[in-house]
Design a protein around this motif. Structure first.
Motif, PDB file in Angstrom:
ATOM      1  N   ALA A 199      28.248  34.198  76.526  1.00 34.20           N
ATOM      2  CA  ALA A 199      27.974  35.747  76.815  1.00 34.20           C
ATOM      3  C   ALA A 199      29.136  36.745  76.618  1.00 34.20           C
ATOM      4  N   ARG A 200      28.870  37.875  76.309  1.00 33.22           N
ATOM      5  CA  ARG A 200      29.630  38.848  76.151  1.00 33.22           C
ATOM      6  C   ARG A 200      29.220  40.144  76.713  1.00 33.22           C
ATOM      7  N   SER A 201      30.193  40.730  77.215  1.00 30.97           N
ATOM      8  CA  SER A 201      29.896  42.115  77.721  1.00 30.97           C
ATOM      9  C   SER A 201      30.357  43.292  76.700  1.00 30.97           C
ATOM     10  N   LEU A 202      29.518  43.937  75.962  1.00 31.86           N
ATOM     11  CA  LEU A 202      30.122  44.935  74.797  1.00 31.86           C
ATOM     12  C   LEU A 202      30.809  46.002  75.818  1.00 31.86           C
ATOM     13  N   GLY A 203      31.693  45.889  76.153  1.00 32.11           N
ATOM     14  CA  GLY A 203      32.426  47.268  76.763  1.00 32.11           C
ATOM     15  C   GLY A 203      32.944  48.188  76.036  1.00 32.11           C
ATOM     16  N   ARG A 204      33.426  47.865  74.678  1.00 31.18           N
ATOM     17  CA  ARG A 204      33.857  49.027  73.792  1.00 31.18           C
ATOM     18  C   ARG A 204      33.048  49.034  72.729  1.00 31.18           C
ATOM     19  N   ALA A 205      33.003  50.444  71.971  1.00 35.20           N
ATOM     20  CA  ALA A 205      32.059  50.588  70.800  1.00 35.20           C
ATOM     21  C   ALA A 205      32.856  49.742  69.621  1.00 35.20           C
ATOM     22  N   GLY A 206      31.912  49.011  68.842  1.00 34.38           N
ATOM     23  CA  GLY A 206      32.266  48.380  67.696  1.00 34.38           C
ATOM     24  C   GLY A 206      31.111  47.586  66.934  1.00 34.38           C
ATOM     25  N   ALA A 207      31.285  46.414  66.376  1.00 32.42           N
ATOM     26  CA  ALA A 207      30.369  45.912  65.491  1.00 32.42           C
ATOM     27  C   ALA A 207      30.637  44.398  65.738  1.00 32.42           C
ATOM     28  N   TYR A 208      29.466  43.794  65.542  1.00 33.89           N
ATOM     29  CA  TYR A 208      29.287  42.141  65.706  1.00 33.89           C
ATOM     30  C   TYR A 208      28.544  41.926  64.425  1.00 33.89           C
ATOM     31  N   VAL A 209      28.893  41.065  63.644  1.00 30.19           N
ATOM     32  CA  VAL A 209      28.593  40.713  62.497  1.00 30.19           C
ATOM     33  C   VAL A 209      28.068  39.081  62.253  1.00 30.19           C
ATOM     34  N   LEU A 210      26.881  38.733  61.972  1.00 28.07           N
ATOM     35  CA  LEU A 210      26.413  37.380  61.789  1.00 28.07           C
ATOM     36  C   LEU A 210      26.261  37.287  60.014  1.00 28.07           C
ATOM     37  N   LEU A 211      26.545  36.314  59.526  1.00 25.86           N
ATOM     38  CA  LEU A 211      26.577  36.066  57.969  1.00 25.86           C
ATOM     39  C   LEU A 211      26.338  34.521  57.982  1.00 25.86           C
ATOM     40  N   THR A 212      25.897  34.324  56.408  1.00 21.58           N
ATOM     41  CA  THR A 212      25.806  32.802  56.221  1.00 21.58           C
ATOM     42  C   THR A 212      26.853  32.356  55.377  1.00 21.58           C
ATOM     43  N   ASP A 213      27.137  31.144  55.020  1.00 17.81           N
ATOM     44  CA  ASP A 213      28.273  30.881  54.465  1.00 17.81           C
ATOM     45  C   ASP A 213      28.318  30.942  52.767  1.00 17.81           C
ATOM     46  N   GLY A 214      27.306  31.516  52.445  1.00 18.96           N
ATOM     47  CA  GLY A 214      27.237  31.952  51.185  1.00 18.96           C
ATOM     48  C   GLY A 214      28.101  33.370  50.778  1.00 18.96           C
ATOM     49  N   VAL A 215      28.421  34.067  51.948  1.00 17.53           N
ATOM     50  CA  VAL A 215      29.287  35.027  51.807  1.00 17.53           C
ATOM     51  C   VAL A 215      30.750  34.957  51.705  1.00 17.53           C
ATOM     52  N   VAL A 216      31.392  33.590  52.482  1.00 16.89           N
ATOM     53  CA  VAL A 216      32.541  33.499  52.513  1.00 16.89           C
ATOM     54  C   VAL A 216      33.234  31.851  52.111  1.00 16.89           C
ATOM     55  N   GLU A 217      32.349  31.200  51.415  1.00 19.58           N
ATOM     56  CA  GLU A 217      32.861  30.033  50.821  1.00 19.58           C
ATOM     57  C   GLU A 217      32.372  29.675  49.511  1.00 19.58           C
ATOM     58  N   GLY A 218      33.442  29.271  48.833  1.00 21.10           N
ATOM     59  CA  GLY A 218      33.039  29.017  47.270  1.00 21.10           C
ATOM     60  C   GLY A 218      33.937  27.725  46.740  1.00 21.10           C
ATOM     61  N   PRO A 219      33.687  27.400  45.751  1.00 21.99           N
ATOM     62  CA  PRO A 219      34.365  25.973  45.116  1.00 21.99           C
ATOM     63  C   PRO A 219      35.938  25.959  45.432  1.00 21.99           C
ATOM     64  N   SER A 220      36.463  27.085  45.636  1.00 18.49           N
ATOM     65  CA  SER A 220      37.915  26.866  45.651  1.00 18.49           C
ATOM     66  C   SER A 220      38.363  27.987  46.628  1.00 18.49           C
ATOM     67  N   PHE A 221      37.439  28.343  47.627  1.00 21.07           N
ATOM     68  CA  PHE A 221      37.389  29.424  48.651  1.00 21.07           C
ATOM     69  C   PHE A 221      37.137  29.050  49.897  1.00 21.07           C
ATOM     70  N   PRO A 222      38.051  28.427  50.721  1.00 27.08           N
ATOM     71  CA  PRO A 222      37.844  27.798  51.948  1.00 27.08           C
ATOM     72  C   PRO A 222      37.052  28.762  52.978  1.00 27.08           C
ATOM     73  N   ILE A 223      36.046  28.461  53.752  1.00 31.94           N
ATOM     74  CA  ILE A 223      35.345  29.246  54.630  1.00 31.94           C
ATOM     75  C   ILE A 223      36.450  29.939  55.799  1.00 31.94           C
ATOM     76  N   ALA A 224      37.633  29.416  56.076  1.00 34.83           N
ATOM     77  CA  ALA A 224      38.603  29.986  56.934  1.00 34.83           C
ATOM     78  C   ALA A 224      38.875  31.510  56.167  1.00 34.83           C
ATOM     79  N   THR A 225      39.312  31.270  54.960  1.00 35.74           N
ATOM     80  CA  THR A 225      39.637  32.474  53.932  1.00 35.74           C
ATOM     81  C   THR A 225      38.734  33.411  54.084  1.00 35.74           C
ATOM     82  N   GLY A 226      37.554  32.900  53.849  1.00 36.39           N
ATOM     83  CA  GLY A 226      36.699  33.989  53.659  1.00 36.39           C
ATOM     84  C   GLY A 226      36.254  34.581  54.851  1.00 36.39           C
TER      85      GLY A 226
END
Length: 275
Positions: A199-226
């Motif tokens: 649980a999170r209390s959104l006390g400050r304005a901002g953005a929360y972003v959900l995504l799938t691994d197709g955005v951040v992972e590639g053959p030689s592109f680790p998920i952590a880097t993405g």
């Protein structure tokens, strides 16, 4: 004494006939595969929501990009809907496989999540019930998923993960990070799974972003880097229009070399009312 008969010389006409036969077979196979891909793409388009819910102080946006390599089709999805108590529910996920069956299973998961969310106590309960429901169908597929519930009365965001990659958050004052919350197994793997809730209390304005691994992972592109690259994009765009931010996050996929499909879901929130 047996004599071996000399093979008949292959003529140009023979070669052309063989080539024509193989070409026709390949064309039939390609047309069949293309028809399967078009069917899966149509299923995906129809199953993704036409719009997402929002409330004063919370704006939402999503982007989806189909698979970019060959004739494969993915099973990524996003969704958002209102619950009976006035809260908003959001989900994003990725089905194993790249075919019509994966696209159809994606639709089943979306329906299952909507069905159980009305009676579940929290996002972890939603995932647990949906997991058992999907296992009862008897499909040999599984899916990763994140499920969120936002309460506009308390400005509280609750979430649970089923084997899915973490979300990324940022506030307009420059803070940002990766939500490495504890999660459970993917949906459709093991009955009786446990899905811890954060649980999170959104006390400050901002953005929360959900995504799938197709955005951040590639053959030689680790998920952590993405994920690190996405985090910087979200930090820089925390105050931006949610549609613009979703598009910017999706562009990270262009640098990964990944041919998979990709989805992004952005929750752009103000500070709680009265602050």
């Amino acid at each position: 004494m047996n004599r071996r008969r000399s093979p008949r010389p292959v003529s140009a006409d023979d070669l052309l006939a063989t080539l024509g036969r193989l070409t026709a077979q390949a064309r039939v196979g390609a047309e069949f595969q293309r028809a399967r891909v078009e069917l899966a793409e149509a299923l995906q388009r129809e199953m993704l929501p036409a719009s997402l819910p929002d409330v004063p102080g919370l704006r939402t946006a999503a982007c989806y990009s189909p698979a970019r390599g060959g004739l494969e089709v993915g099973g990524d999805w996003y969704d958002g809907f209102r619950l009976g108590d006035g809260s908003l529910a959001f989900s994003i996920g990725d089905v194993q496989g790249h075919d019509v069956e994966a696209a159809a299973f994606m639709g089943q998961i979306r329906i299952a999540l909507r069905a159980v969310a009305a009676a579940a106590s929290d996002p972890g309960d939603v995932l647990a019930r949906a997991n058992d429901l999907l296992l009862s169908v008897g499909r040999d597929l599984f899916a990763t998923c994140s499920f969120l519930r936002f309460d506009p009365r308390t400005w509280r965001l609750e979430g649970a993960r089923a084997g899915h990659i973490p979300a990324v958050w940022a506030t307009v004052d420059g803070a940002y990070g990766i939500a490495e919350d504890e999660g459970g197994l993917p949906l459709g793997v093991l009955a009786g799974g446990d899905y811890p809730v954060t649980a999170r209390s959104l006390g400050r304005a901002g953005a929360y972003v959900l995504l799938t691994d197709g955005v951040v992972e590639g053959p030689s592109f680790p998920i952590a880097t993405g994920l690190g690259q996405v985090a910087r994009v979200v930090r820089d765009g925390a105050a931006a229009d949610p549609e613009e931010l979703a598009a910017e996050v999706l562009r990270v996929a262009d640098s990964t070399g990944h041919a998979d499909d990709a989805a992004v879901l952005v929750l752009r929130h103000d500070a709680p009312p009265g602050r």
